[in-house]
Write a protein that holds these residues in place. Structure first.
Motif, PDB file in Angstrom:
ATOM      1  N   LEU A   1      -4.126  -4.909  -0.887  1.00  0.00           N
ATOM      2  CA  LEU A   1      -2.958  -4.749  -0.067  1.00  0.00           C
ATOM      3  C   LEU A   1      -1.999  -5.547  -0.111  1.00  0.00           C
ATOM      4  O   LEU A   1      -0.783  -5.393  -0.430  1.00  0.00           O
ATOM      5  N   GLU A   2      -2.368  -6.859  -0.229  1.00  0.00           N
ATOM      6  CA  GLU A   2      -1.423  -7.832  -0.237  1.00  0.00           C
ATOM      7  C   GLU A   2      -0.606  -8.327  -1.564  1.00  0.00           C
ATOM      8  O   GLU A   2       0.510  -8.536  -1.517  1.00  0.00           O
ATOM      9  N   ASP A   3      -1.217  -7.729  -2.867  1.00  0.00           N
ATOM     10  CA  ASP A   3      -0.667  -7.750  -4.029  1.00  0.00           C
ATOM     11  C   ASP A   3       0.611  -6.786  -4.101  1.00  0.00           C
ATOM     12  O   ASP A   3       1.568  -6.956  -4.625  1.00  0.00           O
ATOM     13  N   SER A   4      -0.003  -5.536  -3.520  1.00  0.00           N
ATOM     14  CA  SER A   4       1.023  -4.481  -3.661  1.00  0.00           C
ATOM     15  C   SER A   4       2.326  -4.907  -2.671  1.00  0.00           C
ATOM     16  O   SER A   4       3.300  -4.321  -2.787  1.00  0.00           O
ATOM     17  N   LEU A   5       1.910  -5.566  -1.574  1.00  0.00           N
ATOM     18  CA  LEU A   5       2.998  -5.726  -0.451  1.00  0.00           C
ATOM     19  C   LEU A   5       3.994  -6.591  -1.306  1.00  0.00           C
ATOM     20  O   LEU A   5       5.388  -6.548  -1.311  1.00  0.00           O
ATOM     21  N   ALA A   6       3.705  -7.965  -1.978  1.00  0.00           N
ATOM     22  CA  ALA A   6       4.492  -8.634  -2.714  1.00  0.00           C
ATOM     23  C   ALA A   6       4.936  -7.844  -4.072  1.00  0.00           C
ATOM     24  O   ALA A   6       6.442  -8.192  -4.423  1.00  0.00           O
ATOM     25  N   ALA A   7       4.452  -6.951  -4.742  1.00  0.00           N
ATOM     26  CA  ALA A   7       4.998  -6.356  -5.724  1.00  0.00           C
ATOM     27  C   ALA A   7       6.264  -5.533  -5.029  1.00  0.00           C
ATOM     28  O   ALA A   7       7.289  -5.231  -5.751  1.00  0.00           O
ATOM     29  N   GLY A   8       6.097  -4.890  -3.993  1.00  0.00           N
ATOM     30  CA  GLY A   8       7.327  -4.054  -3.220  1.00  0.00           C
ATOM     31  C   GLY A   8       8.383  -4.985  -2.771  1.00  0.00           C
ATOM     32  O   GLY A   8       9.505  -4.721  -2.804  1.00  0.00           O
ATOM     33  N   ALA A   9       8.000  -6.374  -2.366  1.00  0.00           N
ATOM     34  CA  ALA A   9       8.815  -7.392  -1.976  1.00  0.00           C
ATOM     35  C   ALA A   9       9.669  -7.794  -3.085  1.00  0.00           C
ATOM     36  O   ALA A   9      11.172  -7.862  -3.096  1.00  0.00           O
ATOM     37  N   LEU A  10       9.162  -7.797  -4.404  1.00  0.00           N
ATOM     38  CA  LEU A  10       9.787  -8.363  -5.564  1.00  0.00           C
ATOM     39  C   LEU A  10      10.874  -7.074  -5.859  1.00  0.00           C
ATOM     40  O   LEU A  10      12.029  -7.167  -6.456  1.00  0.00           O
ATOM     41  N   ALA A  11      10.291  -5.757  -6.000  1.00  0.00           N
ATOM     42  CA  ALA A  11      11.141  -4.314  -6.243  1.00  0.00           C
ATOM     43  C   ALA A  11      12.282  -4.727  -5.154  1.00  0.00           C
ATOM     44  O   ALA A  11      13.244  -4.122  -5.590  1.00  0.00           O
ATOM     45  N   SER A  12      12.041  -5.046  -4.161  1.00  0.00           N
ATOM     46  CA  SER A  12      13.234  -4.814  -3.111  1.00  0.00           C
ATOM     47  C   SER A  12      14.276  -5.795  -3.346  1.00  0.00           C
ATOM     48  O   SER A  12      15.437  -5.473  -3.412  1.00  0.00           O
ATOM     49  N   ALA A  13      13.834  -7.006  -3.743  1.00  0.00           N
ATOM     50  CA  ALA A  13      14.920  -8.041  -4.303  1.00  0.00           C
ATOM     51  C   ALA A  13      15.520  -7.836  -5.566  1.00  0.00           C
ATOM     52  O   ALA A  13      16.925  -7.797  -5.504  1.00  0.00           O
ATOM     53  N   LEU A  14      14.778  -7.128  -6.451  1.00  0.00           N
ATOM     54  CA  LEU A  14      15.529  -6.372  -7.421  1.00  0.00           C
ATOM     55  C   LEU A  14      16.645  -5.663  -7.347  1.00  0.00           C
ATOM     56  O   LEU A  14      17.810  -5.648  -7.929  1.00  0.00           O
ATOM     57  N   CYS A  15      16.326  -4.619  -6.380  1.00  0.00           N
ATOM     58  CA  CYS A  15      17.155  -3.679  -6.015  1.00  0.00           C
ATOM     59  C   CYS A  15      18.479  -3.999  -5.204  1.00  0.00           C
ATOM     60  O   CYS A  15      19.879  -3.652  -5.598  1.00  0.00           O
ATOM     61  N   GLU A  16      18.362  -5.280  -4.476  1.00  0.00           N
ATOM     62  CA  GLU A  16      19.291  -5.664  -3.740  1.00  0.00           C
ATOM     63  C   GLU A  16      20.457  -6.733  -4.611  1.00  0.00           C
ATOM     64  O   GLU A  16      21.360  -6.646  -4.588  1.00  0.00           O
ATOM     65  N   LEU A  17      19.805  -7.195  -5.751  1.00  0.00           N
ATOM     66  CA  LEU A  17      20.555  -8.138  -6.651  1.00  0.00           C
ATOM     67  C   LEU A  17      20.950  -7.213  -7.758  1.00  0.00           C
ATOM     68  O   LEU A  17      21.945  -7.693  -8.351  1.00  0.00           O
ATOM     69  N   ALA A  18      20.414  -6.131  -8.098  1.00  0.00           N
ATOM     70  CA  ALA A  18      20.934  -5.487  -9.579  1.00  0.00           C
ATOM     71  C   ALA A  18      22.049  -4.783  -9.279  1.00  0.00           C
ATOM     72  O   ALA A  18      22.218  -3.572  -9.244  1.00  0.00           O
TER      73      ALA A  18
END
Length: 251
Positions: free
Chosen positions: A159-176
């Motif tokens: 669960l925790e690795d998927s949480l961080a993968a989603g956190a990274l994706a969220s940051a990419l969407c905010e910055l892109a």
């Protein structure tokens, strides 16, 4: 940017050159605790982290390095390997201990994921503390196809690795924003990871605690400080990057 998520190294496809549709960047995640420990070790002055899937390979490489400039970090089943300098705790890699030294590291799950994508042109590691720094670097480098690889637990979903993968994706969407363009998710696993982050973003530590590996760590002893460190979001700017096969340095 096209981004895909594979929740363990066993699910990573065979790697082809970027020109043939393979990734031009890969990001390995092992929230509890390898990639968190790697980031903190480099933040605290380690010369490099050299990762190994097996303890035998680690021992051989470490023996060839000056004794005064090396540390051996080994973890199996959540506990430090007997006789090693370090286990897999981000709190143990203090500046006084790791400054200027190379850490020869092997863990139960994370170092296997690093080995699986070792041939990708740009290889980074991410955790919750450095997720925005990793997202920013991927965009600055103009990466077009990114594979995010979780580490799981002995081949199973975590669960925790998927949480961080989603956190990274969220940051990419905010910055892109222009000129970087949009982020496209190429598999359902990435969409599910983003949904997981949106569910737990206000309380990531509780997510880590209810996850099976969080439960496992708590069953081994007092890991409250590790869980707090691993769930802290955007507390680091360091981005571990593969400088040569198996060797990570601060970008």
């Amino acid at each position: 940017m096209q981004i895909s998520y594979f929740h363990t190294s066993e699910h990573v496809p065979l790697i082809s050159p970027p020109a043939d549709g393979g990734p031009d960047a890969a990001v390995v995640i092992d929230v509890l605790r390898a990639t968190t420990t790697i980031a903190w070790a480099l933040q605290n002055g380690a010369e490099a982290i050299q990762a190994f899937a097996s303890l035998q390979e680690l021992e051989a490489a470490a023996e060839a390095w000056p004794a005064e400039a090396r540390l051996r970090a080994g973890e199996r089943g959540g506990e430090r390997v007997a006789g090693y300098d370090l286990g897999n705790s981000p709190l143990a890699v203090t500046p006084a201990l790791v400054g200027g030294k190379r850490i020869f590291m092997s863990t139960t799950n994370g170092t296997r994921s690093l080995a699986a994508v070792r041939e990708v042109p740009l290889l980074l590691t991410a955790c919750l503390p450095n997720r925005t720094a990793v997202a920013r670097l991927l965009l600055e480098r103009g990466c077009q196809r990114v594979w995010v690889v979780g580490s799981g637990w002995e081949g199973d979903y975590s669960l925790e690795d998927s949480l961080a993968a989603g956190a990274l994706a969220s940051a990419l969407c905010e910055l892109a924003v222009a000129p970087h363009g949009q982020v496209q998710f190429t598999n359902d696993e990435m969409l599910a990871a983003l949904a997981l982050w949106q569910q737990w973003r206000q309380d990531p530590e509780t997510c880590l605690r209810v996850a099976s590996h969080g439960q496992r760590l708590m069953g081994l002893g007092d890991h409250d400080s590790d869980l707090a460190c691993c769930s802290a979001v955007d507390t680091l700017q360091v981005v571990p990057m593969q400088a040569e096969p198996g060797v990570l340095r601060a970008s």
